[in-house]
Design a protein around this motif. Structure first.
Motif, PDB file in Angstrom:
ATOM      1  N   UNK A  75      57.575 -19.082  37.184  1.00 17.07           N
ATOM      2  CA  UNK A  75      56.917 -17.952  37.764  1.00 17.07           C
ATOM      3  C   UNK A  75      58.283 -17.003  38.481  1.00 17.07           C
ATOM      4  N   UNK A  76      58.676 -16.541  36.915  1.00 19.16           N
ATOM      5  CA  UNK A  76      60.229 -15.484  37.367  1.00 19.16           C
ATOM      6  C   UNK A  76      60.061 -14.652  38.453  1.00 19.16           C
ATOM      7  N   UNK A  77      61.246 -13.978  39.236  1.00 18.83           N
ATOM      8  CA  UNK A  77      60.707 -13.164  39.439  1.00 18.83           C
ATOM      9  C   UNK A  77      61.326 -11.694  38.691  1.00 18.83           C
ATOM     10  N   UNK A  78      62.517 -11.686  37.653  1.00 18.42           N
ATOM     11  CA  UNK A  78      63.463 -11.690  36.776  1.00 18.42           C
ATOM     12  C   UNK A  78      63.151 -11.884  35.449  1.00 18.42           C
ATOM     13  N   UNK A  79      63.162 -11.442  34.253  1.00 18.30           N
ATOM     14  CA  UNK A  79      63.404 -12.162  32.940  1.00 18.30           C
ATOM     15  C   UNK A  79      64.038 -10.954  32.072  1.00 18.30           C
ATOM     16  N   UNK A 102      61.029  -7.186  33.839  1.00 16.88           N
ATOM     17  CA  UNK A 102      61.618  -7.516  32.553  1.00 16.88           C
ATOM     18  C   UNK A 102      63.028  -6.431  32.083  1.00 16.88           C
ATOM     19  N   UNK A 103      63.957  -7.122  32.159  1.00 17.86           N
ATOM     20  CA  UNK A 103      65.401  -6.414  31.348  1.00 17.86           C
ATOM     21  C   UNK A 103      65.309  -6.530  30.550  1.00 17.86           C
ATOM     22  N   UNK A 104      65.695  -5.811  29.153  1.00 18.24           N
ATOM     23  CA  UNK A 104      65.423  -6.198  27.666  1.00 18.24           C
ATOM     24  C   UNK A 104      66.618  -5.130  26.892  1.00 18.24           C
ATOM     25  N   UNK A 151      73.450  -5.615  32.846  1.00 15.00           N
ATOM     26  CA  UNK A 151      72.148  -4.206  33.016  1.00 15.00           C
ATOM     27  C   UNK A 151      71.556  -4.986  34.074  1.00 15.00           C
ATOM     28  N   UNK A 152      71.492  -6.835  34.452  1.00 11.40           N
ATOM     29  CA  UNK A 152      70.376  -7.054  35.511  1.00 11.40           C
ATOM     30  C   UNK A 152      71.394  -6.946  37.252  1.00 11.40           C
ATOM     31  N   UNK A 153      72.481  -6.457  37.004  1.00  4.04           N
ATOM     32  CA  UNK A 153      73.150  -6.904  38.460  1.00  4.04           C
ATOM     33  C   UNK A 153      72.527  -5.464  39.239  1.00  4.04           C
ATOM     34  N   UNK A 154      72.716  -4.292  37.132  1.00  3.63           N
ATOM     35  CA  UNK A 154      72.067  -2.500  37.222  1.00  3.63           C
ATOM     36  C   UNK A 154      71.062  -2.701  37.898  1.00  3.63           C
ATOM     37  N   UNK A 191      75.262  -1.994  33.683  1.00  2.00           N
ATOM     38  CA  UNK A 191      75.663  -1.603  34.968  1.00  2.00           C
ATOM     39  C   UNK A 191      74.939  -0.156  34.945  1.00  2.00           C
ATOM     40  N   UNK A 192      76.006   0.647  34.155  1.00  2.00           N
ATOM     41  CA  UNK A 192      75.470   2.377  35.517  1.00  2.00           C
ATOM     42  C   UNK A 192      74.485   2.706  33.927  1.00  2.00           C
ATOM     43  N   UNK A 193      74.581   2.402  32.753  1.00  2.00           N
ATOM     44  CA  UNK A 193      72.980   2.550  31.411  1.00  2.00           C
ATOM     45  C   UNK A 193      71.955   2.235  32.486  1.00  2.00           C
ATOM     46  N   UNK A 194      72.050   1.343  33.414  1.00  2.00           N
ATOM     47  CA  UNK A 194      70.160   1.123  33.831  1.00  2.00           C
ATOM     48  C   UNK A 194      70.040   1.005  35.397  1.00  2.00           C
ATOM     49  N   UNK A 195      71.574   1.868  36.263  1.00  2.00           N
ATOM     50  CA  UNK A 195      71.503   2.069  36.886  1.00  2.00           C
ATOM     51  C   UNK A 195      70.239   3.470  37.251  1.00  2.00           C
ATOM     52  N   UNK A 196      70.697   3.979  36.279  1.00  2.00           N
ATOM     53  CA  UNK A 196      69.478   5.487  36.276  1.00  2.00           C
ATOM     54  C   UNK A 196      68.192   4.985  36.092  1.00  2.00           C
ATOM     55  N   UNK A 197      67.825   3.586  35.627  1.00  2.00           N
ATOM     56  CA  UNK A 197      66.378   3.822  35.318  1.00  2.00           C
ATOM     57  C   UNK A 197      65.660   2.794  36.425  1.00  2.00           C
ATOM     58  N   UNK A 198      66.444   2.274  37.352  1.00  2.00           N
ATOM     59  CA  UNK A 198      65.259   1.873  38.423  1.00  2.00           C
ATOM     60  C   UNK A 198      64.526   2.903  39.154  1.00  2.00           C
TER      61      UNK A 198
END
Length: 198
Positions: A75-79, A102-104, A151-154, A191-198
């Protein structure tokens, strides 16, 4: 790193990809970076008869207390998905917690990924990035593990970018300065690519 309620923080992450893409390494790098930031960490793969190209799973736990759980993460918090071709053949979303993420590595938008594969997961946040293209542009190879670590960290902000870059430089040091720097660059880009998507 404790929360105000005094409860134990335990974050569970499951990584999916294919043999040869660094799925195990991704979890290990985040475990080292998390440890540097004061987490108790545990990373391990699920071993089977994996060979290059076959689906591989790896796990990561981060906590503010010693980690006693040693079993697989159901039962992950993140995939974190390193290869888009495992989506569908592998039930990557299995057991993900309500309000999980989910970070894909996926060449299309999060909306398209949700529509195609995860339409029933209304409470799950989905973030996509084209990590394969990024890896090809910077490394010249479709090895996506460091991009997905970034991406996970961002996306989660659980580990600082600077700590992650330091860990990457140390991790790849024996492979030469140029490879280490390129992987650190890839981490920062993702990191910077996903930062603005959260």
């Amino acid at each position: 790193m404790t929360n105000s309620g005094g409860m134990t923080i335990l974050i569970e992450v499951r990584f999916h990809g294919r043999g040869g893409q660094g799925v195990v390494t991704a979890a290990d790098i985040l475990a080292v970076a998390g440890f540097k930031e004061g987490y108790w960490t545990l990373s391990f793969p699920m071993f089977g008869a994996e060979k290059r190209g076959t689906p591989v799973v790896s796990y990561l736990r981060l906590s503010d207390r010693p980690i006693v759980e040693r079993d697989e993460i159901y039962n992950p918090d993140y995939v974190v998905i390193l290869d888009p071709t495992v989506i569908g053949p592998v039930k990557v979303e299995a057991g993900i917690k309500q309000n999980g993420m989910i970070i894909a590595n996926y060449p299309k938008s999060a909306e398209e990924l949700r529509k195609e594969y995860f339409s029933s997961l209304n409470s799950i946040k989905i973030i996509t990035l084209n990590a394969t293209k990024m890896a090809m542009d910077i490394l010249g190879r479709p090895i996506t593990n460091t991009a997905m670590v970034g991406a996970f960290a961002g996306a989660t902000k659980l580990i600082k970018l600077q700590t992650l870059k330091e860990t990457i430089l140390e991790w790849f040091e024996e492979k030469g300065e140029e490879i280490a720097k390129k992987n650190a660059e890839l981490v920062e880009m993702a990191y910077k690519e996903v930062e603005g998507k959260v």
